[in-house]
Design an enzyme around this catalytic site. Structure first.
Site, mmCIF file in Angstrom:
data_model
loop_
_atom_site.group_PDB
_atom_site.id
_atom_site.type_symbol
_atom_site.label_atom_id
_atom_site.label_comp_id
_atom_site.label_asym_id
_atom_site.label_seq_id
_atom_site.Cartn_x
_atom_site.Cartn_y
_atom_site.Cartn_z
ATOM 1 N N ASP A 1 -9.334 -15.330 -2.515
ATOM 2 C CA ASP A 1 -8.454 -14.217 -2.124
ATOM 3 C C ASP A 1 -7.047 -14.744 -1.867
ATOM 4 O O ASP A 1 -6.873 -15.899 -1.476
ATOM 5 C CB ASP A 1 -8.956 -13.571 -0.823
ATOM 6 C CG ASP A 1 -10.135 -12.628 -1.054
ATOM 7 O OD1 ASP A 1 -10.407 -12.248 -2.202
ATOM 8 O OD2 ASP A 1 -10.781 -12.270 -0.043
ATOM 9 N N GLN B 1 -0.417 -10.608 -6.159
ATOM 10 C CA GLN B 1 0.015 -9.438 -5.363
ATOM 11 C C GLN B 1 1.321 -8.893 -5.951
ATOM 12 O O GLN B 1 2.335 -9.599 -5.970
ATOM 13 C CB GLN B 1 0.260 -9.871 -3.913
ATOM 14 C CG GLN B 1 -0.985 -10.395 -3.208
ATOM 15 C CD GLN B 1 -0.648 -11.316 -2.039
ATOM 16 O OE1 GLN B 1 0.249 -12.142 -2.135
ATOM 17 N NE2 GLN B 1 -1.381 -11.189 -0.952
ATOM 18 N N ARG C 1 -7.235 -11.453 -10.306
ATOM 19 C CA ARG C 1 -7.369 -10.077 -9.814
ATOM 20 C C ARG C 1 -5.955 -9.633 -9.435
ATOM 21 O O ARG C 1 -5.222 -10.396 -8.806
ATOM 22 C CB ARG C 1 -8.251 -10.081 -8.566
ATOM 23 C CG ARG C 1 -8.218 -8.762 -7.787
ATOM 24 C CD ARG C 1 -8.667 -8.932 -6.317
ATOM 25 N NE ARG C 1 -10.052 -9.290 -6.170
ATOM 26 C CZ ARG C 1 -10.530 -9.963 -5.105
ATOM 27 N NH1 ARG C 1 -9.727 -10.373 -4.124
ATOM 28 N NH2 ARG C 1 -11.810 -10.256 -5.023
ATOM 29 N N LYS D 1 -1.913 -4.840 -4.873
ATOM 30 C CA LYS D 1 -0.524 -4.599 -4.439
ATOM 31 C C LYS D 1 -0.110 -5.607 -3.366
ATOM 32 O O LYS D 1 1.038 -6.016 -3.297
ATOM 33 C CB LYS D 1 -0.382 -3.176 -3.902
ATOM 34 C CG LYS D 1 -0.506 -2.114 -5.001
ATOM 35 C CD LYS D 1 -0.213 -0.725 -4.477
ATOM 36 C CE LYS D 1 -0.556 0.321 -5.523
ATOM 37 N NZ LYS D 1 -0.387 1.696 -5.018
ATOM 38 N N GLY D 2 -1.061 -5.991 -2.505
ATOM 39 C CA GLY D 2 -0.745 -6.918 -1.407
ATOM 40 C C GLY D 2 -0.940 -6.211 -0.074
ATOM 41 O O GLY D 2 -0.402 -5.130 0.138
ATOM 42 N N ALA D 3 -1.715 -6.851 0.815
ATOM 43 C CA ALA D 3 -2.118 -6.178 2.049
ATOM 44 C C ALA D 3 -1.348 -6.637 3.281
ATOM 45 O O ALA D 3 -1.521 -6.091 4.355
ATOM 46 C CB ALA D 3 -3.614 -6.426 2.275
ATOM 47 N N LYS E 1 8.043 1.109 -2.338
ATOM 48 C CA LYS E 1 6.678 1.332 -2.838
ATOM 49 C C LYS E 1 6.635 1.598 -4.344
ATOM 50 O O LYS E 1 5.772 1.087 -5.063
ATOM 51 C CB LYS E 1 6.022 2.480 -2.062
ATOM 52 C CG LYS E 1 4.601 2.749 -2.537
ATOM 53 C CD LYS E 1 3.844 3.656 -1.620
ATOM 54 C CE LYS E 1 2.601 4.254 -2.287
ATOM 55 N NZ LYS E 1 1.762 3.324 -3.041
ATOM 56 N N HIS F 1 -7.087 1.561 -5.579
ATOM 57 C CA HIS F 1 -7.678 2.901 -5.401
ATOM 58 C C HIS F 1 -6.663 3.953 -5.778
ATOM 59 O O HIS F 1 -6.842 5.126 -5.487
ATOM 60 C CB HIS F 1 -8.080 3.113 -3.935
ATOM 61 C CG HIS F 1 -8.721 1.918 -3.338
ATOM 62 N ND1 HIS F 1 -8.017 0.978 -2.626
ATOM 63 C CD2 HIS F 1 -9.990 1.487 -3.399
ATOM 64 C CE1 HIS F 1 -8.831 0.007 -2.258
ATOM 65 N NE2 HIS F 1 -10.030 0.294 -2.708
HETATM 66 C C1 LIG Z 1 -11.183 -5.473 -4.617
HETATM 67 C C2 LIG Z 1 -9.934 -5.679 -3.823
HETATM 68 C C3 LIG Z 1 -9.599 -6.962 -3.417
HETATM 69 C C4 LIG Z 1 -8.420 -7.157 -2.694
HETATM 70 N N1 LIG Z 1 -8.028 -8.450 -2.416
HETATM 71 C C5 LIG Z 1 -6.834 -8.658 -1.834
HETATM 72 C C6 LIG Z 1 -6.318 -9.982 -1.651
HETATM 73 O O1 LIG Z 1 -6.942 -10.973 -2.019
HETATM 74 N N2 LIG Z 1 -5.112 -10.100 -1.043
HETATM 75 C C7 LIG Z 1 -4.367 -9.022 -0.641
HETATM 76 O O2 LIG Z 1 -3.258 -9.186 -0.132
HETATM 77 N N3 LIG Z 1 -4.845 -7.769 -0.796
HETATM 78 C C8 LIG Z 1 -6.049 -7.554 -1.376
HETATM 79 N N4 LIG Z 1 -6.496 -6.274 -1.547
HETATM 80 C C9 LIG Z 1 -5.806 -5.145 -0.868
HETATM 81 C C10 LIG Z 1 -4.658 -4.621 -1.677
HETATM 82 O O3 LIG Z 1 -3.593 -5.541 -1.684
HETATM 83 C C11 LIG Z 1 -4.166 -3.286 -1.104
HETATM 84 O O4 LIG Z 1 -3.760 -3.490 0.216
HETATM 85 C C12 LIG Z 1 -5.207 -2.178 -1.122
HETATM 86 O O5 LIG Z 1 -5.981 -2.240 -2.292
HETATM 87 C C13 LIG Z 1 -4.521 -0.796 -1.076
HETATM 88 O O6 LIG Z 1 -3.716 -0.636 -2.196
HETATM 89 P P1 LIG Z 1 -4.027 0.403 -3.372
HETATM 90 O O7 LIG Z 1 -3.818 -0.304 -4.662
HETATM 91 O O8 LIG Z 1 -5.363 0.999 -3.204
HETATM 92 O O9 LIG Z 1 -2.852 1.451 -3.274
HETATM 93 P P2 LIG Z 1 -2.254 2.322 -2.069
HETATM 94 O O10 LIG Z 1 -0.937 2.786 -2.585
HETATM 95 O O11 LIG Z 1 -2.323 1.599 -0.776
HETATM 96 O O12 LIG Z 1 -3.264 3.530 -1.999
HETATM 97 C C14 LIG Z 1 -3.443 4.440 -3.069
HETATM 98 C C15 LIG Z 1 -4.462 5.484 -2.655
HETATM 99 O O13 LIG Z 1 -5.723 4.852 -2.465
HETATM 100 C C16 LIG Z 1 -6.421 5.438 -1.380
HETATM 101 N N5 LIG Z 1 -6.592 4.423 -0.317
HETATM 102 C C17 LIG Z 1 -5.992 3.204 -0.269
HETATM 103 N N6 LIG Z 1 -6.366 2.539 0.837
HETATM 104 C C18 LIG Z 1 -7.191 3.366 1.523
HETATM 105 C C19 LIG Z 1 -7.889 3.254 2.745
HETATM 106 N N7 LIG Z 1 -7.808 2.151 3.495
HETATM 107 N N8 LIG Z 1 -8.657 4.305 3.143
HETATM 108 C C20 LIG Z 1 -8.761 5.400 2.374
HETATM 109 N N9 LIG Z 1 -8.099 5.571 1.210
HETATM 110 C C21 LIG Z 1 -7.333 4.571 0.781
HETATM 111 C C22 LIG Z 1 -5.596 6.597 -0.922
HETATM 112 O O14 LIG Z 1 -5.979 7.706 -1.676
HETATM 113 C C23 LIG Z 1 -4.196 6.169 -1.322
HETATM 114 O O15 LIG Z 1 -3.317 7.235 -1.478
HETATM 115 C C24 LIG Z 1 -7.635 -6.050 -2.309
HETATM 116 C C25 LIG Z 1 -7.976 -4.774 -2.726
HETATM 117 C C26 LIG Z 1 -9.096 -4.568 -3.486
HETATM 118 C C27 LIG Z 1 -9.403 -3.189 -3.962
#
Ligand SMILES: Cc1cc2nc3c(=O)[nH]c(=O)nc-3n(C[C@H](O)[C@H](O)[C@H](O)COP(=O)(O)OP(=O)(O)OC[C@H]3O[C@@H](n4cnc5c(N)ncnc54)[C@H](O)[C@@H]3O)c2cc1C
Length: 315
Positions: A133, A162, A183, A186-188, A200, A226
């Site tokens: 990760d 990310q 993978r 976007k970045g958490a 954004k 998502h």
């Molecule tokens: C399989 C996987 C592995 C990941 N690994 C990493 C990693 O190694 N390092 C890292 O920095 N990040 C990681 N992430 C997290 C990632 O960086 C994002 O923070 C996270 O995926 C939210 O971004 P999004 O692309 O879903 O878009 P967003 O713009 O955040 O969300 C888009 C839509 O998705 C839905 N959604 C998103 N989050 C939620 C929630 N918590 N609850 C309910 N609905 C939601 C909502 O409908 C939202 O409008 C990972 C994510 C996934 C899916």
């Protein structure tokens, strides 16, 4: 972005952490995102997903150990996960996601590398892929460089890009050169403007551009999001470019957009669910809260009013 910053900063406060981890009121919401506290519970979740044709990656929660002894325990815990996966009837559908800071990256890079190599050797004996990760920006270079160093000896390893990070394109170039699996997310983490894009729409556009590159040039990439609009844009690109669904996978987090997970699976795509578990769920949980206002409003409502009878829609 402002909401996300506010929640991540609030969640970082010790008092808030104590309140959320100490109260049973939040458990239903925690359980939506976290499969349980034990490896048994995580394996149950992975096997249930596998029964529906969904792949999984297991994430033992816990990052940033404080001593090398703890890093050694981290290694042992990851090895235990790999060995349990190897015994599963769905072994080929399950892999592991790990954090280098759980293997001692903060204490000693060389020891973290040794621990990673040990884990990779054990995983390879069982043909299990290990995803490293990507953590906060302090670790980006260390992580990419670590993959470069172990690559000659280990091929069942990959990491994460990310799209919020300004350096993503050059990191993609480095790992494309190796042929390592990536993978894209976007970045958490909360990152400043020196290293990360703050707008954004720009993060989303960088995601789409990065995903397209990985789909065209990468090795079995994972498109992890998502975001329905992004899923649609990328799906359109896949069709236009005649990219075989077998050559990549979608990834989503446990408990989020189950409808989208099922629909992609139904359309014949590979879908992998990221299954977090373990007692140290708080940092992961707060990052998930920061992504969706409804989840935070639920917490506030629970605190002040109706003792958590109804959860917000999982979407
Ligand atoms: C399989 C996987 C592995 C990941 N690994 C990493 C990693 O190694 N390092 C890292 O920095 N990040 C990681 N992430 C997290 C990632 O960086 C994002 O923070 C996270 O995926 C939210 O971004 P999004 O692309 O879903 O878009 P967003 O713009 O955040 O969300 C888009 C839509 O998705 C839905 N959604 C998103 N989050 C939620 C929630 N918590 N609850 C309910 N609905 C939601 C909502 O409908 C939202 O409008 C990972 C994510 C996934 C899916």
């Amino acid at each position: 972005m402002l909401f996300r910053t506010l929640i991540l900063k609030t969640a970082g406060s010790k008092a808030v952490q104590k309140l959320v981890t100490g109260s049973k009121l939040f458990r239903p919401l925690v359980r939506r995102f976290v499969a349980g506290e034990t490896l048994d519970e995580a394996m149950d979740a992975a096997e249930t997903q596998a029964d529906q044709g969904l792949m999984s990656t297991l994430d033992l929660l816990g990052e940033n150990v404080s001593t090398l002894e703890e890093a050694n325990l981290g290694l042992e815990a990851y090895i235990e996960v790999v060995e349990r996966i190897a015994q599963s009837r769905h072994k080929e559908l399950i892999n592991i996601s790990i954090k280098l800071t759980a293997l001692g990256l903060d204490q000693d890079t060389a020891i973290a590398e040794q621990n990673l190599r040990t884990l990779l050797s054990r995983a390879e004996q069982n043909n299990i892929f290990v995803r490293v990760d990507m953590e906060a920006s302090d670790y980006t270079e260390l992580t990419v460089a670590m993959i470069e160093r172990v690559w000659d000896d280990h091929k069942l390893v990959g990491t994460v890009m990310q799209s919020m990070m300004k350096r993503m394109d050059s990191d993609i170039n480095r790992l494309l050169k190796l042929g390592a699996r990536m993978r894209i997310v976007k970045g958490a983490y909360l990152e400043g403007p020196e290293v990360a894009i703050q707008d954004k729409a720009e993060v989303d556009q960088a995601y789409i551009d990065g995903a397209k590159r990985l789909l065209k040039e990468g090795t079995y990439p994972a498109i992890a999001t998502h975001d329905q609009a992004i899923v649609e844009t990328v799906s359109k690109f896949v069709k236009e470019q005649n990219i075989e669904p077998a050559t990549f996978e979608w990834q989503m987090l446990y408990g989020i957009r189950r409808d989208l997970q099922a629909s992609l699976k139904q359309q014949g795509h590979n879908v992998r669910i990221y299954i977090p578990y373990g007692s140290q769920w708080y940092p992961y949980f707060s990052r998930r809260l920061a992504e969706r206002p409804a989840n935070v409003f639920f917490i506030i409502k629970t605190l002040f009013k109706d003792r958590g009878k109804s959860l917000p829609p999982a979407k």
